[in-house]
Motif scaffolding. Sequence first.
Motif, PDB file in Angstrom:
ATOM      1  N   PRO A 168      -4.129 -10.450  -0.723  1.00  0.00           N
ATOM      2  CA  PRO A 168      -5.375  -9.708  -0.950  1.00  0.00           C
ATOM      3  C   PRO A 168      -5.664  -8.706   0.170  1.00  0.00           C
ATOM      4  CG  PRO A 168      -5.768 -12.093  -0.715  1.00  0.00           C
ATOM      5  CD  PRO A 168      -4.370 -11.830  -0.285  1.00  0.00           C
ATOM      6  N   PHE A 169      -6.038  -7.498  -0.204  1.00  0.00           N
ATOM      7  CA  PHE A 169      -6.495  -6.491   0.755  1.00  0.00           C
ATOM      8  C   PHE A 169      -7.952  -6.199   0.457  1.00  0.00           C
ATOM      9  CE2 PHE A 169      -2.015  -6.151   1.206  1.00  0.00           C
ATOM     10  CZ  PHE A 169      -1.809  -5.715   2.503  1.00  0.00           C
ATOM     11  N   THR A 221      -1.893   1.549   0.317  1.00  0.00           N
ATOM     12  CA  THR A 221      -1.178   1.855   1.556  1.00  0.00           C
ATOM     13  C   THR A 221      -0.082   0.830   1.817  1.00  0.00           C
ATOM     14  OG1 THR A 221      -3.249   2.736   2.404  1.00  0.00           O
ATOM     15  CG2 THR A 221      -1.506   2.383   4.003  1.00  0.00           C
ATOM     16  N   ALA A 222      -0.387  -0.438   1.514  1.00  0.00           N
ATOM     17  CA  ALA A 222       0.605  -1.492   1.727  1.00  0.00           C
ATOM     18  C   ALA A 222       1.828  -1.276   0.836  1.00  0.00           C
ATOM     19  CB  ALA A 222      -0.019  -2.855   1.462  1.00  0.00           C
ATOM     20  N   ALA A 223       1.590  -0.819  -0.395  1.00  0.00           N
ATOM     21  CA  ALA A 223       2.719  -0.543  -1.288  1.00  0.00           C
ATOM     22  C   ALA A 223       3.482   0.694  -0.812  1.00  0.00           C
ATOM     23  CB  ALA A 223       2.228  -0.350  -2.719  1.00  0.00           C
ATOM     24  N   LEU A 224       2.743   1.711  -0.357  1.00  0.00           N
ATOM     25  CA  LEU A 224       3.381   2.947   0.137  1.00  0.00           C
ATOM     26  C   LEU A 224       4.280   2.654   1.329  1.00  0.00           C
ATOM     27  CD1 LEU A 224       0.442   5.507   0.171  1.00  0.00           C
ATOM     28  CD2 LEU A 224       2.570   5.751  -1.071  1.00  0.00           C
ATOM     29  N   VAL A 251       4.418  -4.558   0.848  1.00  0.00           N
ATOM     30  CA  VAL A 251       4.496  -5.426  -0.325  1.00  0.00           C
ATOM     31  C   VAL A 251       5.396  -4.727  -1.345  1.00  0.00           C
ATOM     32  CG1 VAL A 251       2.216  -6.500  -0.065  1.00  0.00           C
ATOM     33  CG2 VAL A 251       2.433  -4.330  -1.283  1.00  0.00           C
ATOM     34  N   ASP A 252       5.849  -5.473  -2.348  1.00  0.00           N
ATOM     35  CA  ASP A 252       6.710  -4.856  -3.366  1.00  0.00           C
ATOM     36  C   ASP A 252       5.902  -3.998  -4.334  1.00  0.00           C
ATOM     37  OD1 ASP A 252       9.211  -6.068  -2.545  1.00  0.00           O
ATOM     38  OD2 ASP A 252       8.345  -7.968  -3.216  1.00  0.00           O
ATOM     39  N   GLY A 301       1.974  -2.410   9.150  1.00  0.00           N
ATOM     40  CA  GLY A 301       1.568  -3.367   8.130  1.00  0.00           C
ATOM     41  C   GLY A 301       0.783  -4.489   8.779  1.00  0.00           C
ATOM     42  N   PRO A 302       0.425  -5.505   7.999  1.00  0.00           N
ATOM     43  CA  PRO A 302      -0.335  -6.629   8.558  1.00  0.00           C
ATOM     44  C   PRO A 302       0.265  -7.225   9.829  1.00  0.00           C
ATOM     45  CG  PRO A 302      -0.232  -6.800   6.183  1.00  0.00           C
ATOM     46  CD  PRO A 302       0.617  -5.630   6.549  1.00  0.00           C
ATOM     47  N   PRO A 303       1.600  -7.414   9.933  1.00  0.00           N
ATOM     48  CA  PRO A 303       2.109  -8.030  11.170  1.00  0.00           C
ATOM     49  C   PRO A 303       1.817  -7.188  12.409  1.00  0.00           C
ATOM     50  CG  PRO A 303       3.790  -8.045   9.464  1.00  0.00           C
ATOM     51  CD  PRO A 303       2.679  -7.200   8.953  1.00  0.00           C
TER      52      PRO A 303
END
Lengths: 329, 505
Positions: free
Chosen positions: A187-188, A196-199, A203-204, B143-145
């Motif tokens: 969860p974001f 942004t995490a996907a970019l 994350v996949d 990223g998170p880390p």
Amino acid sequence: MRSRVLGASVATVLALSACGGNLDDSASDAGSTFPERAVRVLVGQDAGGSTDLIARALAEPASADLKKPVTVLNKAGANGGVAAKELAGAEADGYTLMVFNGSLAYITPLAVAADEAVDINGFEVVTGVSQDDYVLVANPKTGFKTVKDIVDAKRPITFATTGVGTGSQLCQELLFAQASVDATAVPFNGGAPALTAALGGQVDVAAVQLGEGQSQIKAGKVTPIVTFAAERPAYLPDTPTAQESGYTALVQQSRAIVAPKGAPRETLDRLRAAFQKAFAEQKYKDFNAQRSLTPNEVDGATLLRQWNASRDTYRGLIEKYKIDLSGKS
Amino acid sequence: MDSLSPVLDGFAVVLEPKNLLYCLLGVVIGMLIGVLPGLGPAATIAILLPMTFGLEPVTSIIMLAGIFYGAQYGGTITSVLLRLPGEASSVVTVFDGHAMARQGRAGTALGIAAIGSFTGGTLSIVALTLVAPFVAGFALDFGPPEYTALALLGILLVATVSNGGKVKALIAAAAGLLLATVGRDDFISVERFTFGNLSLADGLDFVPIAMGLFGLGEILYNLEERHRATQAPAAVTDVWPSRADLRQASGAIGRGGVLGFLLGILPGGGAVLSSLAAYAWEKRRARHPERFGHGAIEGVAAPETANNAAATSSFIPLLSLGIPANATMAVIFGALLIQGVTPGPQLVTEHPELFWGVVNSMYLGNVLLLIMSLPLVGLFVRILRVRPAILAPITALITLIGAYTVRNDVFDIGLVVFFGVLGYLMKKTGFDPGPLVLAFVLGSLLETSLRRSLLLFDGNPAGFLTRPISGVLLACFLLVAVLPAARTLLHRRRAHLDRVPSGNE
């Protein structure tokens, strides 16, 4: 046209009442003298988010029609729960409204304790506004282009959601449960960080609202896989829906203008007329296109039916596929 | 020289009279709301959004950007004069800024902050112009880390920046971390310490905590002081930073600018971390670190330069990737959409006039802010001559209103009062509220990033070490944590060895 006539007659009535006359006028009941002062529209999210922008895009033209200011007041907290509570406690006179997020009515109750859930049937719906479709996007490095690619990869995947108890979580959980993919939800806090995490390949995949993902999809920075819409949205005609791919995962964000329970019918009608006029403005239509929003400008009764049906469907689906939206599993 | 022509065209856009005017309007509004605690740039921009509908996209963004970086200038003023940090990124400015004000050097503090802000902002724009496309990817690599490692490093720095006892600083920081856990859990929907109160569901906000602990706590403490010994308000001696001040601060400004630029690119928390890191760096490399907290000019110059540089570089992810780095950028993102411009990776090529117009307007905006703030320094420091009996209630009122405007929630006013009393008690018992507030800000970043990372690593913490950036940051963490201890140990041994031969004689 009809609403313009109505608007003009309201102006006349106001002008007359300002002169101190017209007491015997049949139009002097609460509905047609409304509004006598500014109307407040609560938004349960921070300024700048989709819901806030929709409220502000509507406030200006609605205010032009009502001839009184329509002010937007952000009361962020608990997915909109704070604003809904304030609305429930406000006087039912039509001067306090809220842009209500459908997810608060039909998804959040599936994730939180029963006493925290908000029941949309405890409010009066002025009008439906629009729907926002979710799209599943993948980082191009994963090589995923279809749901089949994800299934065939035969590896555990991670997916970003825009938060616990959101449509973004529900649609992905439904899809991966049905496709038997070993998937972990991350969860974001909202659409932008999830995207942004996907970019960045953290994350996949991620599911975000179409308006949020559109520019990155067009730039080829993320690959659209499926949408969770009923039919292919006009804004993304080449991407199949989850339904087409053989999965039952119809999840949308929907928004409505809502008033406290017991607001007079005439007032609600007057407000709906004002918002309908706002919907008809070209500038507002352009705004919808820009944000990839699909109009859902239905009346209150229809909207309640839609939302209650969604809630029951989702409740059935998560029981069937043993999904726990609270994230505790 | 083809690559330069869009940059020059950008200047032509800025110099159109209409754009000049809106740039000025933006920075003036920004500076005003910066002075008012509570009302932040994000909310202001959202309120003013309808005003931009009739404007061209470039004009409206020039104005909105001006509000954002103008607010950074204005925020310093209350931090220095009233010990009221308007934003998390100016908390560390309070330490030495307010100490300087008490010594009658408020003018110097404000002057150096303005000069630092100008330098930081301008350096950052130059860097943005030259390297924006290359560093933009930096935001995606985090990223998170990486955020986990950064937040850990930040919390360690919190302990080093505070004045007074290490143990008390650690206790305050622990309390800050605990406060950060209040609210509905982001990962599993469980309420933590909310006592069934919906106003606590999203956790506590920075503003009521900072305003209570610093602003109101300070007022309460001073009221008591006044009863004991009549303390005349410090005479405002020099309004301008002297040449010696400038020389002393120049290094801090340079280092703060670089740190601010780099950390500002990171979405979320960049500006706070940059000001904190800049302050910690100065204190660490200072020959007399004990001066910090008692009016060290570098302690104002470094964080103020850093937070302005960060404000400017936070435009990089928005303009070159289409990612809003903070709440204000999110509203500007929305404003661009309303204008029919979709911020995204193609913005620079599709709308070069917009990109360079906005970037170049910041040079001008910074010059305007410097011109405006220097003469105003003399005016603002006069606030200190107002009798406390008048100033204190006005400040308290502004604080309470400011806290209310953040979420339009009366509950937050109660919170300010609660934290005001806590701040007063802390000050009486020798606790510094700084570590509490900073640990609070970093605490939620640490917790959410750590939990996200562990989800990504499938529960295996070794993942932190295999990623290059988080690995390096964790190494830095160990270095900062272990080095001072090792140094003292070495020192002691050397002292011991020195003593042994002398004992033989």
